[in-house]
Design an enzyme around this catalytic site. Structure first.
Site, PDB file in Angstrom:
ATOM      1  N   PHE A 272       0.803  -1.223   0.000  1.00  0.00           N
ATOM      2  CA  PHE A 272       0.000   0.000   0.000  1.00  0.00           C
ATOM      3  C   PHE A 272       0.838   1.276   0.000  1.00  0.00           C
ATOM      4  O   PHE A 272       0.375   2.331   0.413  1.00  0.00           O
ATOM      5  CB  PHE A 272      -0.966   0.011   1.195  1.00  0.00           C
ATOM      6  CG  PHE A 272      -1.700  -1.281   1.371  1.00  0.00           C
ATOM      7  CD1 PHE A 272      -2.717  -1.638   0.493  1.00  0.00           C
ATOM      8  CD2 PHE A 272      -1.367  -2.170   2.376  1.00  0.00           C
ATOM      9  CE1 PHE A 272      -3.386  -2.837   0.619  1.00  0.00           C
ATOM     10  CE2 PHE A 272      -2.032  -3.381   2.515  1.00  0.00           C
ATOM     11  CZ  PHE A 272      -3.048  -3.719   1.634  1.00  0.00           C
ATOM     12  N   ARG A 645      -9.955  -0.839 -19.247  1.00  0.00           N
ATOM     13  CA  ARG A 645     -10.157  -2.276 -19.447  1.00  0.00           C
ATOM     14  C   ARG A 645      -9.733  -3.058 -18.209  1.00  0.00           C
ATOM     15  O   ARG A 645      -8.737  -2.722 -17.557  1.00  0.00           O
ATOM     16  CB  ARG A 645      -9.347  -2.748 -20.649  1.00  0.00           C
ATOM     17  CG  ARG A 645      -9.722  -4.144 -21.123  1.00  0.00           C
ATOM     18  CD  ARG A 645      -8.959  -4.516 -22.372  1.00  0.00           C
ATOM     19  NE  ARG A 645      -9.458  -5.731 -22.971  1.00  0.00           N
ATOM     20  CZ  ARG A 645      -8.890  -6.321 -24.014  1.00  0.00           C
ATOM     21  NH1 ARG A 645      -7.814  -5.779 -24.576  1.00  0.00           N
ATOM     22  NH2 ARG A 645      -9.390  -7.428 -24.512  1.00  0.00           N
ATOM     23  N   GLN A 655      -9.543  -6.011  -5.595  1.00  0.00           N
ATOM     24  CA  GLN A 655      -8.802  -4.784  -5.338  1.00  0.00           C
ATOM     25  C   GLN A 655      -9.731  -3.612  -5.037  1.00  0.00           C
ATOM     26  O   GLN A 655      -9.458  -2.801  -4.147  1.00  0.00           O
ATOM     27  CB  GLN A 655      -7.924  -4.447  -6.543  1.00  0.00           C
ATOM     28  CG  GLN A 655      -6.668  -5.278  -6.622  1.00  0.00           C
ATOM     29  CD  GLN A 655      -5.775  -5.046  -5.422  1.00  0.00           C
ATOM     30  OE1 GLN A 655      -5.232  -3.967  -5.244  1.00  0.00           O
ATOM     31  NE2 GLN A 655      -5.632  -6.044  -4.583  1.00  0.00           N
ATOM     32  N   GLY A 720      -5.801  -0.136  -8.578  1.00  0.00           N
ATOM     33  CA  GLY A 720      -5.418  -0.534  -7.221  1.00  0.00           C
ATOM     34  C   GLY A 720      -5.747   0.492  -6.162  1.00  0.00           C
ATOM     35  O   GLY A 720      -5.950   0.148  -4.998  1.00  0.00           O
ATOM     36  N   GLU A 721      -5.809   1.771  -6.533  1.00  0.00           N
ATOM     37  CA  GLU A 721      -5.961   2.831  -5.530  1.00  0.00           C
ATOM     38  C   GLU A 721      -7.279   3.578  -5.602  1.00  0.00           C
ATOM     39  O   GLU A 721      -7.694   4.201  -4.623  1.00  0.00           O
ATOM     40  CB  GLU A 721      -4.799   3.817  -5.664  1.00  0.00           C
ATOM     41  CG  GLU A 721      -3.472   3.188  -5.315  1.00  0.00           C
ATOM     42  CD  GLU A 721      -2.286   4.069  -5.647  1.00  0.00           C
ATOM     43  OE1 GLU A 721      -1.779   4.734  -4.741  1.00  0.00           O
ATOM     44  OE2 GLU A 721      -1.870   4.090  -6.820  1.00  0.00           O
TER      45      GLU A 721
END
Length: 754
Positions: A272, A645, A655, A720-721
């Site tokens: 992270f 995509r 995620q 991811g974030e």
């Protein structure tokens, strides 16, 4: 194939390359393309069965253990040590201080052209100085035959100090904040029109102040290192977000060639952002191994992570919005103050989302910094945008109530056609579609607009929304691809598997690019001897590696076609008398790598000047609040995301859910408490720093639009974030709808509602 498998197994037995072959045989996938399918992670069985080997699970003969001694003052100098008690503990091998530790080179200066040094935790040269720069800085290391002896002895080291005045109170230093100078990648200040004048003239306006506290990293695997010197050759087992960058840093600090350093990091138990920079535990484990001539292992305690690994900066934010009576924004003002350490840290660019999300003729963004005598802050999932979207999106909600408008309608009324601050084109933006789909799926039409108007028995019920946003990044990555006559494919890249399914998605991409079954593809990764990957950060690893992998696969297919003839790969290679053919992208020479980096940065900056690339989304939240106790329960969640995509439907959903869970913690419970007198973290454990547990989390429904960005490889934007952004605001907005009380200071605890 058998020979290669045996060689790979032998290498792994020595702590070597990680490949997908470490997992048991995978189930067969359906024939045809696999990109976009919910493929099981190739490392899933290894992790759930205990076969996966993390940094502290590599055996070495003569292994010793190390423990840290932390400073108890915020600023000053060490004047002496009493190590007699520590040295008397049976099994203690050494007590290292600045008086007897081997020398390290000072931390080198970080530059864009020297990516191996960009992730420096601090400028402190640990144990090579008597200076203390924060409360918790390591000032000694104890090495012993057992972990228990090392930790017992560390507790017996007595340190005396000459204390200097220190600045540790963030709130008290707000008036001394200095404006952040902008750069091409991080805008600290931006201005269009005259926002202050427009705000004063606006028929409807809000002018609000928000605060967010410092937050700490709490990965399930605390930071840990195993270091082994063999002459001037160094092997390090480390949970890192970038083995290539860590290798470069260690080589520079210990004055050995990069080729003499090997970083092995096949599995990382959560990162992270906290395992991107190089922190004290890593450096001092390597130092202890060099000093004792023994393999040394250090496993930070949870408290040790809090004392030595940076987290998210606190923030003080002002968001002021002016609007016409119909809801059209006339002014956006977003200013923020965050902190860095005096010896390192990174700006937490909280104002960034306000330059992209809403159309207005007058915009003012200003980001300022204060330097404190505290542990430097660092990356934490969606740095800047996670706390920034809390303030902005809560202010938009407040404006909607002032206007008497639906919060979604207000957002859509001000959805921009081009980037609001500079008129750049969006490469991809489907926020209207995300809100439309989410409102229907969540049942937004059932919401009554008045605060406090919805109940479920004794519980007050509230519904809130907020916009999610995260910029898209891309870095360089080197890849080699080998196609063998038996039809198998080997992909080699030093990418990092930090728990996101990175290896699985690259295997999917390679399988489709070459037209081979998914089971035929193997990936070697997590080792600095491999072609340099991009590092796992900024939601950029998948697209960065994919870009190079696609290029390498194209090269490979051209090589096969050049051999002549028709038929399968195996038939073509057999006729040509070859057992394999290989293609590569990127250079492994120092000069070639620098040249490639320069070309990439030039292209990236040109692209950056032309487009704004970002993922976006809509967060929908329902809460229940007990009116008597102030207890808050998140009862329903829906996130709808436009993230380009999606390569793997299963890992993508995981995620996005994980980011939402992290945002729930940010909103309701997480807070690092710093003593404003001493700078000491007062709650350095999971008993006192409260992360969400299963009982805190409702079923989380996630949906993504899966529309490719035409300007990015495979249409990828990164995901991811983005899941953590907008979450705290959606909860704050739902709490306000339930109770009529607006909470401006995170976390939203029951005392703020009573």
């Amino acid at each position: 194939m058998t020979g290669r498998r045996e060689a790979a197994n032998e290498d792994r037995a020595k702590g070597g390359l990680m490949t997908q072959m470490d997992s048991p045989p995978r189930p067969k996938t359906a024939a045809g393309p696999v990109v976009g399918k919910p493929i099981d992670r190739v490392d899933g069985r290894a992790k759930t069965s205990g076969q996966a080997r993390f940094a502290t699970e590599y055996p070495y003969p003569g292994l010793a253990y190390a423990a840290l001694v932390h400073a108890t003052i915020a600023r000053g100098r060490v004047t002496g040590f009493d190590v007699a008690g520590a040295a008397a503990v049976p099994g203690v091998l050494a007590v290292l201080t600045h008086e007897n530790a081997p020398r390290m080179k000072p931390p080198p200066r970080a530059t864009l052209m020297n990516m191996g040094m960009i992730l420096i935790g601090t400028s402190v040269n640990y144990l090579n100085t008597d200076e203390v720069h924060w409360n918790g800085q390591p000032v000694a290391v104890v090495v012993a035959e057992t972990l228990e002896a090392a930790r017992e002895a560390a507790g017996l080291v007595r340190v005396t100090y000459r204390e200097f005045p220190a600045t540790v109170d963030f709130a008290a230093e707000e008036e001394h904040a200095v404006p952040l100078k902008g750069n091409p990648l991080m805008r600290g200040t931006a201005k269009k029109g005259d926002a202050e004048t427009a705000l004063e003239a606006a028929p409807v306006s809000v002018d609000l102040r928000f605060t967010t506290p410092p937050l700490n990293h709490n990965a399930i695997e605390p930071h840990a290192t195993t270091a082994v010197w063999d002459g001037d050759r160094l092997t390090v087992h480390e949970g890192t977000q970038g083995s290539t960058m860590l290798r470069a840093h260690l080589a520079a600090r210990f004055d050995v060639p990069e080729a003499s350093v090997r970083v092995i990091s096949p599995y990382v138990g959560g990162a992270f952002g906290g395992k991107g920079p190089v922190w004290a535990g890593t450096l001092l484990t390597v130092l202890a191994s060099r000093a004792t001539g023994r393999p040394v292992r250090m496993m930070l305690t949870r408290e040790g992570v809090y004392r030595t690994v940076g987290g998210r900066s606190p923030s003080i934010q002002r968001v002021a919005l002016g609007a016409e009576a119909d809801g059209r924004l006339t002014a956006i003002i977003h200013t923020g103050v965050t902190s860095t350490g005096r010896v390192g840290g990174l700006p937490e660019s909280v104002t960034a989302p306000s330059g992209h999300l809403y159309a207005a003729p007058n915009i003012l963004l200003r980001h300022s910094l204060v330097e404190l005598d505290l542990l430097p802050n660092t990356f934490m999932r969606a740095p800047g945008e996670a706390p920034g979207t809390f303030a902005l999106e809560a202010a938009v909600d407040e404006l909607a109530y002032e206007l008497g408008m639906d919060p979604i309608a207000l957002r859509m009324r001000n959805e921009p056609e081009t980037n609001p601050i500079d008129g750049k084109r969006f490469s991809h933006r489907l926020l209207r579609e995300a809100y439309a789909y989410g409102a229907q799926r969540f049942g937004w039409a059932d919401r009554t607009p008045e605060p406090g108007s919805m109940r479920d028995g004794p519980w007050l019920v509230g519904m809130g929304v907020a916009t999610a946003h995260h910029g898209s990044m891309r870095f360089t990555a080197n890849v080699t691809v080998r196609l063998s006559a038996d039809g198998s494919v080997l992909v080699r890249c030093g990418l990092q598997e930090v728990g996101v399914g990175a290896v699985t998605v690259q295997a999917q991409i390679a399988a489709d690019a070459l037209g081979v079954p998914f089971e035929a593809v193997r990936v070697e990764y997590g080792d600095s001897t491999l072609p340099a990957g991009s590092g796992a950060g900024a939601s950029a690893q998948t697209v960065s590696v994919a870009a190079s992998l696609l290029t390498a696969c194209d090269k490979l297919k051209r090589k096969v076609r050049a051999l002549g003839g028709s038929g399968s790969y195996a038939e073509i290679l057999t006729r040509a008398g070859k057992d394999h053919v290989e293609a590569a992208v990127g250079s492994q020479t120092r000069l070639g790598a620098l040249a490639g980096q320069a070309r990439f940065i030039a292209k990236f900056l040109r692209d950056h000047r032309r487009w704004v690339k970002a993922g976006c989304g809509a967060q929908f939240c329902e809460v229940r609040v007990d009116p008597d106790t102030g207890e808050i329960r998140v009862s329903r969640w829906l996130g709808v995301f436009d993230v380009g995509r999606v390569i793997n439907a299963k890992t993508a959903a995981s995620q996005l859910r994980g980011g939402i869970v992290m945002g729930i913690g940010m909103a309701l419970s997480e807070e690092t408490l710093v003593d404003p007198r001493t700078g000491r973290i007062m709650n350095p454990s999971l008993a006192e720093y409260h992360v969400p547990v299963h009982a805190d989390i409702p079923p989380i429904d996630v949906h993504y639009l899966d529309e490719p960005d035409p300007t990015m490889p495979l249409g990828l934007l990164g995901l991811g974030e983005i899941g953590v952004t907008g979450v705290a605001a959606a909860i704050a907005n739902a709490v306000h709808h339930a109770t009529g009380k607006r909470v401006y200071d995170l976390p939203i605890t029951l005392d703020k509602l009573l």
